[in-house]
Write an enzyme that holds these catalytic residues in place. Sequence first.
Site, PDB file in Angstrom:
ATOM      1  N   LEU A 237      42.704  35.039  46.838  1.00  0.00           N
ATOM      2  CA  LEU A 237      42.366  35.658  45.550  1.00  0.00           C
ATOM      3  C   LEU A 237      42.095  34.626  44.462  1.00  0.00           C
ATOM      4  O   LEU A 237      42.704  33.562  44.423  1.00  0.00           O
ATOM      5  CB  LEU A 237      43.503  36.590  45.111  1.00  0.00           C
ATOM      6  CG  LEU A 237      43.839  37.732  46.069  1.00  0.00           C
ATOM      7  CD1 LEU A 237      44.920  38.633  45.470  1.00  0.00           C
ATOM      8  CD2 LEU A 237      42.605  38.563  46.422  1.00  0.00           C
ATOM      9  N   HIS A 238      41.168  34.994  43.584  1.00  0.00           N
ATOM     10  CA  HIS A 238      40.806  34.146  42.445  1.00  0.00           C
ATOM     11  C   HIS A 238      40.624  35.054  41.233  1.00  0.00           C
ATOM     12  O   HIS A 238      40.828  36.278  41.329  1.00  0.00           O
ATOM     13  CB  HIS A 238      39.543  33.336  42.754  1.00  0.00           C
ATOM     14  CG  HIS A 238      38.411  34.176  43.298  1.00  0.00           C
ATOM     15  ND1 HIS A 238      37.751  35.118  42.537  1.00  0.00           N
ATOM     16  CD2 HIS A 238      37.857  34.233  44.532  1.00  0.00           C
ATOM     17  CE1 HIS A 238      36.817  35.680  43.270  1.00  0.00           C
ATOM     18  NE2 HIS A 238      36.868  35.184  44.489  1.00  0.00           N
ATOM     19  N   GLU A 239      40.199  34.458  40.126  1.00  0.00           N
ATOM     20  CA  GLU A 239      40.092  35.241  38.887  1.00  0.00           C
ATOM     21  C   GLU A 239      39.117  36.410  38.988  1.00  0.00           C
ATOM     22  O   GLU A 239      39.221  37.375  38.247  1.00  0.00           O
ATOM     23  CB  GLU A 239      39.655  34.335  37.733  1.00  0.00           C
ATOM     24  CG  GLU A 239      40.787  33.551  37.145  1.00  0.00           C
ATOM     25  CD  GLU A 239      40.286  32.582  36.091  1.00  0.00           C
ATOM     26  OE1 GLU A 239      39.465  32.983  35.249  1.00  0.00           O
ATOM     27  OE2 GLU A 239      40.700  31.411  36.149  1.00  0.00           O
TER      28      GLU A 239
ATOM     29  N   HIS B 257      38.731  38.453  41.625  1.00  0.00           N
ATOM     30  CA  HIS B 257      39.511  39.578  42.148  1.00  0.00           C
ATOM     31  C   HIS B 257      40.464  40.103  41.068  1.00  0.00           C
ATOM     32  O   HIS B 257      40.608  41.318  40.888  1.00  0.00           O
ATOM     33  CB  HIS B 257      40.371  39.126  43.338  1.00  0.00           C
ATOM     34  CG  HIS B 257      39.598  38.621  44.515  1.00  0.00           C
ATOM     35  ND1 HIS B 257      39.630  37.306  44.908  1.00  0.00           N
ATOM     36  CD2 HIS B 257      38.799  39.250  45.405  1.00  0.00           C
ATOM     37  CE1 HIS B 257      38.888  37.137  45.993  1.00  0.00           C
ATOM     38  NE2 HIS B 257      38.360  38.306  46.315  1.00  0.00           N
TER      39      HIS B 257
ATOM     40  N   GLN C 178      32.989  42.681  59.863  1.00  0.00           N
ATOM     41  CA  GLN C 178      31.879  42.382  58.950  1.00  0.00           C
ATOM     42  C   GLN C 178      31.409  40.934  59.043  1.00  0.00           C
ATOM     43  O   GLN C 178      30.515  40.526  58.300  1.00  0.00           O
ATOM     44  CB  GLN C 178      32.253  42.731  57.509  1.00  0.00           C
ATOM     45  CG  GLN C 178      33.242  41.801  56.846  1.00  0.00           C
ATOM     46  CD  GLN C 178      33.679  42.334  55.502  1.00  0.00           C
ATOM     47  OE1 GLN C 178      34.349  43.345  55.405  1.00  0.00           O
ATOM     48  NE2 GLN C 178      33.267  41.662  54.439  1.00  0.00           N
TER      49      GLN C 178
ATOM     50  N   GLY D 258      32.963  44.153  42.811  1.00  0.00           N
ATOM     51  CA  GLY D 258      32.354  43.099  42.000  1.00  0.00           C
ATOM     52  C   GLY D 258      30.844  43.078  42.185  1.00  0.00           C
ATOM     53  O   GLY D 258      30.351  43.200  43.308  1.00  0.00           O
TER      54      GLY D 258
ATOM     55  N   GLN E  45      26.214  44.916  48.385  1.00  0.00           N
ATOM     56  CA  GLN E  45      27.388  45.630  48.895  1.00  0.00           C
ATOM     57  C   GLN E  45      27.712  46.843  48.011  1.00  0.00           C
ATOM     58  O   GLN E  45      28.109  47.898  48.502  1.00  0.00           O
ATOM     59  CB  GLN E  45      28.571  44.658  48.923  1.00  0.00           C
ATOM     60  CG  GLN E  45      29.889  45.272  49.290  1.00  0.00           C
ATOM     61  CD  GLN E  45      30.920  44.216  49.611  1.00  0.00           C
ATOM     62  OE1 GLN E  45      30.906  43.648  50.697  1.00  0.00           O
ATOM     63  NE2 GLN E  45      31.818  43.920  48.686  1.00  0.00           N
TER      64      GLN E  45
ATOM     65  N   MET F 193      32.784  32.650  41.090  1.00  0.00           N
ATOM     66  CA  MET F 193      34.019  32.455  41.864  1.00  0.00           C
ATOM     67  C   MET F 193      33.900  33.163  43.193  1.00  0.00           C
ATOM     68  O   MET F 193      33.361  34.268  43.276  1.00  0.00           O
ATOM     69  CB  MET F 193      35.199  32.982  41.073  1.00  0.00           C
ATOM     70  CG  MET F 193      35.456  32.099  39.894  1.00  0.00           C
ATOM     71  SD  MET F 193      36.888  32.611  39.005  1.00  0.00           S
ATOM     72  CE  MET F 193      36.873  31.384  37.716  1.00  0.00           C
TER      73      MET F 193
ATOM     74  N   SER G  36      35.963  33.189  47.326  1.00  0.00           N
ATOM     75  CA  SER G  36      36.989  32.624  48.213  1.00  0.00           C
ATOM     76  C   SER G  36      36.401  31.462  48.998  1.00  0.00           C
ATOM     77  O   SER G  36      37.089  30.497  49.319  1.00  0.00           O
ATOM     78  CB  SER G  36      37.505  33.694  49.168  1.00  0.00           C
ATOM     79  OG  SER G  36      37.949  34.798  48.426  1.00  0.00           O
TER      80      SER G  36
END
Length: 281
Positions: A33-35, A37, A61, A148, A154, A185, A187
């Site tokens: 996780l990052h900002e 998410h 996927q 996002g 997606q 950002m 992953s």
Amino acid sequence: MIIYKKTQEISDWLRIEAKNAKTIGFVPTMGALHEGHLSLIEVSKKENDLTVCSIFVNPTQFNNPSDFEKYPTTLENDIYLLEKAGCDILFLPQKDEIYPDGFLKKNYTLGYLENIFEGKYRPGHFQGVCMVVDRLLDIVSCHTLYLGRKDYQQCLVLQKMTNEFHPNVFIKTCETKRTENGLAMSSRNLRLNETERKTAEVLFKCLSQIKNEANHQSLDLLLNSASDEIVGAGFDIDYLAVTDEALIEITHLTKGEIYVVLVAATINNIRLIDNLIFTAL
Ligand code: AMP
């Protein structure tokens, strides 16, 4: 934050204990996780009584096995970040909770979206994405699904899937969080070394140039010069294009309409995607 690993337990809890929650927001992720998410968690918290996050690196996927194997995992830190962000529930299933024996695969009707851009370069990817989110939505009955816009295609695909299989779930798309130099950002950025991370800023720079100049210059020229710059920086490009909101490629803009400029490019076997959305003047 309560952590559930078992499908039955989280479903029961949401059905029985959370029945007083008027709205439940759900943020599915693959962890690391990052900002970006956390910004989805933040929006969901503002808009709902309860926020559920899931972390599951979904094998179905990944069309490239080495991408799956190398996908970063930082579970301890993820839990820490989610606690800090005030997430209420974390669903942390193993593969057999999501795909139990006898799990029946569906075939999702995604039309042209399945074969363009990400669909073209990652065959089967969107079937896998639909499979996992469809299954997660069966387990986590939520009102709103937070996605996002970094993964623009997606969002379109999942809107199609939910229209058919979860028509009561509302999709809210959220803006892309970036580093101060514009890098989206992701992953996968954890796999970039310092030099590559700096180099990767060229993607946002070129998308911004196209967005800013698209009203004044030929799209072809803009795309060609951006493409040269991205390749010159050391990337292999899968696609770089300007499309309408539905991801249909266009050759010129119409005032007032919304467009997307999007890119997918690989450096040192690390594939990055990004996009910017803009309105023609
Ligand atoms: P992932 O863990 O990559 O599957 O992403 C989980 C969710 O977070 C998806 O809806 C992504 O679109 C979203 N997301 C990923 N990166 C960002 C970002 N930089 N800003 C906002 N949302 C993001």
